[in-house]
Enzyme design. Structure first.
Site, PDB file in Angstrom:
ATOM      1  N   SER A   1       0.872  -1.266  -0.003  1.00 39.86           N
ATOM      2  CA  SER A   1       0.038   0.068   0.095  1.00 39.86           C
ATOM      3  C   SER A   1       0.852   1.220  -0.106  1.00 39.86           C
ATOM      4  CB  SER A   1      -0.857  -0.004   1.292  1.00 39.86           C
ATOM      5  OG  SER A   1      -1.225   1.244   1.697  1.00 39.86           O
TER       6      SER A   1
ATOM      7  N   TYR B   1      -1.444  -1.179  10.454  1.00 40.30           N
ATOM      8  CA  TYR B   1      -1.623  -1.324   8.821  1.00 40.30           C
ATOM      9  C   TYR B   1      -0.436  -0.924   8.041  1.00 40.30           C
ATOM     10  CZ  TYR B   1      -3.796  -1.304   4.328  1.00 40.30           C
ATOM     11  OH  TYR B   1      -3.867  -1.396   2.743  1.00 40.30           O
TER      12      TYR B   1
HETATM   13  N1  LIG Z   1      -8.734  -0.637  -1.183  1.00 39.58           N
HETATM   14  C1  LIG Z   1      -7.876   0.149  -1.081  1.00 39.58           C
HETATM   15  O1  LIG Z   1      -8.014   1.309  -0.978  1.00 39.58           O
HETATM   16  C2  LIG Z   1      -6.326  -0.217  -0.806  1.00 39.58           C
HETATM   17  C3  LIG Z   1      -5.358   0.400  -0.679  1.00 39.58           C
HETATM   18  C4  LIG Z   1      -3.992   0.207  -0.683  1.00 39.58           C
HETATM   19  C5  LIG Z   1      -3.814  -1.493  -0.321  1.00 39.58           C
HETATM   20  N2  LIG Z   1      -4.869  -2.309  -0.495  1.00 39.58           N
HETATM   21  C6  LIG Z   1      -4.624  -3.637  -0.289  1.00 39.58           C
HETATM   22  O2  LIG Z   1      -5.144  -4.332  -1.502  1.00 39.58           O
HETATM   23  C7  LIG Z   1      -5.799  -5.711  -1.118  1.00 39.58           C
HETATM   24  C8  LIG Z   1      -7.222  -5.820  -1.377  1.00 39.58           C
HETATM   25  O3  LIG Z   1      -7.682  -4.902  -0.651  1.00 39.58           O
HETATM   26  P1  LIG Z   1      -9.379  -4.631  -1.022  1.00 39.58           P
HETATM   27  O4  LIG Z   1      -9.629  -3.312  -0.930  1.00 39.58           O
HETATM   28  O5  LIG Z   1      -9.719  -5.411  -2.324  1.00 39.58           O
HETATM   29  O6  LIG Z   1      -9.865  -5.443   0.142  1.00 39.58           O
HETATM   30  P2  LIG Z   1     -11.363  -6.237   0.350  1.00 39.58           P
HETATM   31  O7  LIG Z   1     -12.339  -5.647  -0.725  1.00 39.58           O
HETATM   32  O8  LIG Z   1     -11.715  -6.300   1.910  1.00 39.58           O
HETATM   33  O9  LIG Z   1     -11.186  -7.721  -0.243  1.00 39.58           O
HETATM   34  C9  LIG Z   1     -10.130  -8.574   0.429  1.00 39.58           C
HETATM   35  C10 LIG Z   1     -10.253  -9.795   0.020  1.00 39.58           C
HETATM   36  O10 LIG Z   1      -9.095 -10.524   0.761  1.00 39.58           O
HETATM   37  C11 LIG Z   1      -9.874 -11.693   1.302  1.00 39.58           C
HETATM   38  N3  LIG Z   1      -9.154 -11.993   2.822  1.00 39.58           N
HETATM   39  C12 LIG Z   1      -8.965 -11.363   3.709  1.00 39.58           C
HETATM   40  N4  LIG Z   1      -8.273 -11.817   4.823  1.00 39.58           N
HETATM   41  C13 LIG Z   1      -7.964 -13.122   4.300  1.00 39.58           C
HETATM   42  C14 LIG Z   1      -7.358 -14.150   5.043  1.00 39.58           C
HETATM   43  N5  LIG Z   1      -7.234 -14.190   6.199  1.00 39.58           N
HETATM   44  N6  LIG Z   1      -7.359 -15.170   4.034  1.00 39.58           N
HETATM   45  C15 LIG Z   1      -7.954 -15.234   2.902  1.00 39.58           C
HETATM   46  N7  LIG Z   1      -8.192 -14.236   2.181  1.00 39.58           N
HETATM   47  C16 LIG Z   1      -8.725 -13.405   2.995  1.00 39.58           C
HETATM   48  C17 LIG Z   1     -11.230 -11.225   1.678  1.00 39.58           C
HETATM   49  O11 LIG Z   1     -12.142 -12.436   1.494  1.00 39.58           O
HETATM   50  P3  LIG Z   1     -12.663 -13.113   3.047  1.00 39.58           P
HETATM   51  O12 LIG Z   1     -12.958 -12.013   3.989  1.00 39.58           O
HETATM   52  O13 LIG Z   1     -13.897 -13.882   2.553  1.00 39.58           O
HETATM   53  O14 LIG Z   1     -11.476 -14.176   3.245  1.00 39.58           O
HETATM   54  C18 LIG Z   1     -11.602 -10.306   0.440  1.00 39.58           C
HETATM   55  O15 LIG Z   1     -11.908 -11.503  -0.711  1.00 39.58           O
HETATM   56  C19 LIG Z   1      -5.242  -5.781   0.631  1.00 39.58           C
HETATM   57  O16 LIG Z   1      -3.935  -6.322   0.641  1.00 39.58           O
HETATM   58  C20 LIG Z   1      -5.188  -4.193   0.985  1.00 39.58           C
HETATM   59  O17 LIG Z   1      -4.482  -4.047   2.073  1.00 39.58           O
HETATM   60  C21 LIG Z   1      -6.168  -1.882  -0.504  1.00 39.58           C
END
Ligand SMILES: NC(=O)c1ccc[n+]([C@@H]2O[C@H](COP(=O)([O-])OP(=O)(O)OC[C@H]3O[C@@H](n4cnc5c(N)ncnc54)[C@H](OP(=O)(O)O)[C@@H]3O)[C@@H](O)[C@H]2O)c1
Length: 251
Positions: free
Chosen positions: A138, A151
């Site tokens: 991130s 985080y």
């Molecule tokens: N969205 C943003 O603005 C943003 C910015 C910077 C970085 N990121 C990074 O991008 C990545 C994806 O983020 P997102 O925004 O798409 O998040 P999201 O919408 O919350 O989706 C996260 C996905 O990861 C899965 N997950 C969470 N914990 C898990 C575990 N212990 N084992 C297996 N699967 C797991 C969740 O499914 P289940 O809960 O069903 O397991 C879900 O499918 C993350 O690493 C996040 O830190 C996001």
């Protein structure tokens, strides 16, 4: 033979969109997350695409499950060409409700969960001397930000680990990339009640990731303007930097 990818955290958000784009390109995409129903929905949404979505419900914090999953993919689906280690979570808390448990939860999922996936993937790719791995960190990895001590620390650990490993993995024929997204509209950020500058749509962010991977880039950032601003922020002396972060928490 279609290429094989494994994308963690593909049930929702960014991972789901990255999986769809690889399926559109004809890849066989193993998708994992804990919620199986999300993965089957993704599979049915992608049925008309030239590639294939293969759901495998699994928790990245389970080390032996991750090792077994990689073994199953390699044996039953084919040698992994790409792993996108995207699964992660954000637990928002500040100094007032700082606890060991919350900090550990964040580190266990984001850091150790990713490492649980990375180690068996490297083991599988090593003998073939080829493969690509992307770790989703991130932009918060760049510098400490309010309400993100755990985080940010978890993502900084991933970025630092990636910087250390990139040349070493290169020697083994494996290309490692680190993804630094800013704010992307996903279920994770839908919970945020604060303003999110330069908020991106997930399909645009996913496209940037896919393009960056195709070019073999180490750092894949998005959106660019936000990344430049935060990169400049990295060079600020603490006096100036804290003047900004104090304002962010209204003090
Ligand atoms: N969205 C943003 O603005 C943003 C910015 C910077 C970085 N990121 C990074 O991008 C990545 C994806 O983020 P997102 O925004 O798409 O998040 P999201 O919408 O919350 O989706 C996260 C996905 O990861 C899965 N997950 C969470 N914990 C898990 C575990 N212990 N084992 C297996 N699967 C797991 C969740 O499914 P289940 O809960 O069903 O397991 C879900 O499918 C993350 O690493 C996040 O830190 C996001």
């Amino acid at each position: 033979m279609n290429k094989v990818a494994w994308i963690t955290g593909a049930g929702k958000g960014l991972g789901r969109h990255v999986a769809m784009q690889f399926a559109e390109k004809g890849w066989r995409v193993v998708v994992s997350a804990r919620t199986a129903s999300d993965l089957y929905t993704l599979q049915s949404d992608c049925q008309a695409m030239s590639g294939e979505i293969i759901p495998c419900a699994a928790d990245i914090s389970d080390e032996s499950r991750m090792a077994a999953l990689v073994e199953t993919i390699e044996r039953d689906i084919g040698p992994l060409d790409l792993a996108v280690l995207n699964a992660g979570t954000y637990i928002r808390f500040g100094a007032e409700d700082f606890t060991v448990e919350k900090f550990r939860d964040q580190i266990d999922t984001n850091v150790m969960g990713t490492v649980n996936c990375l180690a068996p993937v490297v083991e599988a790719m090593k003998p073939r001397r080829q493969g690509r791995i992307a770790i989703v960190s991130s932009l918060t990895a760049y510098r400490g930000l309010p309400m993100a001590s755990a985080y940010g620390a978890s993502k900084a650990a991933l970025t630092n680990m990636g910087e250390a490993l990139r040349p070493e993995l290169e020697q083994l024929g494996i290309t490692l990339s680190i993804v630094h997204p800013g704010f992307v509209r996903t279920p994770l950020t839908d919970k945020n009640e604060f303003p999110m500058p330069f908020l991106m749509e997930p399909d645009t962010a996913a496209r940037r990731i896919v393009q960056g991977l195709e070019r073999g880039k180490f750092e894949i950032t998005m959106p660019r303007r936000f990344a430049y601003l935060l990169k400049i922020g990295r060079c600020l002396p603490y006096r100036l930097y804290f003047a900004i972060t104090r304002r962010m928490i209204g003090s």
